[in-house]
Write an enzyme that holds these catalytic residues in place. Structure first.
Site, mmCIF file in Angstrom:
data_model
loop_
_atom_site.group_PDB
_atom_site.id
_atom_site.type_symbol
_atom_site.label_atom_id
_atom_site.label_comp_id
_atom_site.label_asym_id
_atom_site.label_seq_id
_atom_site.Cartn_x
_atom_site.Cartn_y
_atom_site.Cartn_z
ATOM 1 N N CYS A 1 38.349 108.118 11.611
ATOM 2 C CA CYS A 1 37.243 107.266 12.048
ATOM 3 C C CYS A 1 37.699 105.809 12.195
ATOM 4 O O CYS A 1 38.422 105.492 13.136
ATOM 5 C CB CYS A 1 36.037 107.419 11.124
ATOM 6 S SG CYS A 1 34.502 106.824 11.890
ATOM 7 N N HIS B 1 35.062 112.989 10.657
ATOM 8 C CA HIS B 1 35.342 112.928 9.225
ATOM 9 C C HIS B 1 35.692 114.313 8.678
ATOM 10 O O HIS B 1 34.826 115.011 8.134
ATOM 11 C CB HIS B 1 34.130 112.354 8.476
ATOM 12 C CG HIS B 1 33.969 110.890 8.645
ATOM 13 N ND1 HIS B 1 34.499 109.977 7.770
ATOM 14 C CD2 HIS B 1 33.366 110.166 9.631
ATOM 15 C CE1 HIS B 1 34.219 108.746 8.179
ATOM 16 N NE2 HIS B 1 33.530 108.837 9.316
ATOM 17 N N GLU C 1 37.045 115.103 6.045
ATOM 18 C CA GLU C 1 36.810 115.194 4.589
ATOM 19 C C GLU C 1 35.375 115.607 4.265
ATOM 20 O O GLU C 1 35.075 115.952 3.122
ATOM 21 C CB GLU C 1 37.154 113.859 3.910
ATOM 22 C CG GLU C 1 36.105 112.782 3.970
ATOM 23 C CD GLU C 1 35.996 112.060 5.310
ATOM 24 O OE1 GLU C 1 35.134 111.157 5.421
ATOM 25 O OE2 GLU C 1 36.769 112.379 6.249
#
Length: 230
Positions: free
Chosen positions: A116, A212, A214
């Site tokens: 990002c 993202h 994660e």
């Protein structure tokens, strides 16, 4: 036979106030999803809080791979643009540290993943610019959205995820003019926003993704970084 796990450095940021237990104190902060993703992808996570930019080369020399994490908007001064009203407040200490980390990773050939903000900063580090606001990639404040990204065949990202993949998103900025040596390697299916960039022509393992990973369960991007770091 025991195979040693690569050490993956992840940039973090200072917060003036963070709360846990009975404490409300300044903290070096990183959402837990980042180290957990590194661990689940087979690496050891090391957090790298902002420091003197001159120390970035020494920090990168001690890790096998580097992740530049998401977060605050990049200061438009870094790419020679006036600040637009919807651009967030600057984080000069973090910008300086992470740009130095990126420079050190590129110079040393250390595998590098920008997530990002990290993708946007990679673009800026190589002379690119950013779109300071676009709609449709944030559903509501503090809530991650989801949309499919389409890989560009023949790219590094295309080899990691060859099919269109739904990804967790939360961003209101994107790359505009690409930095030197960078090529787009994925696009948003809906509006065609560039969703991944990478170094062209065998310039080392360097990838930026606008989403993202994660915040999802797909470990392929991080596993590819860990594999390159190994």
């Amino acid at each position: 036979m025991h195979v040693s796990k690569p050490l993956i450095g992840i940039s973090t940021y200072w917060e003036t106030s963070a709360r846990w237990g009975v404490w409300d104190l300044p903290a070096a902060l990183l959402p837990a999803g980042y180290p957990r993703l590194v661990q689940s992808a087979g690496g050891i996570a090391a957090m790298l809080p902002p420091d003197e930019p001159a120390l970035a080369e020494a920090a990168v020399a001690r890790v096998d791979g580097l992740v530049i994490a998401g977060g605050a908007d990049v200061d438009p001064e870094r790419y020679g643009a006036p600040r637009e009203p919807r651009t967030g407040p600057p984080a000069p200490e973090r910008d300086a540290w992470e740009l130095a980390l990126i420079g050190a990773a590129l110079a040393s050939g250390t595998p590098l993943l920008g997530i990002c903000r990290g993708m946007q900063l990679l673009n800026v580090a190589l002379g690119g610019t950013l779109v300071q606001h676009l709609d449709g990639h944030v559903t509501s404040v503090g809530v991650f959205g989801r949309h499919p990204v389409k890989p560009v065949p023949g790219t590094l990202y295309g080899s990691i995820a060859p099919e269109a993949t739904p990804v967790p998103t939360y961003h209101h900025q994107s790359v505009d003019r690409l930095g030197e040596g960078l090529v787009p390697s994925a696009y948003a299916e809906g509006d065609g926003t560039v969703e991944a960039i990478e170094l062209a022509g065998g310039g080392g393992w360097v990838l930026g993704v606008q989403w993202h990973p994660e915040m999802g369960s797909d470990t392929r991007v991080m596993a590819a970084l860990v594999g390159a770091a190994r």
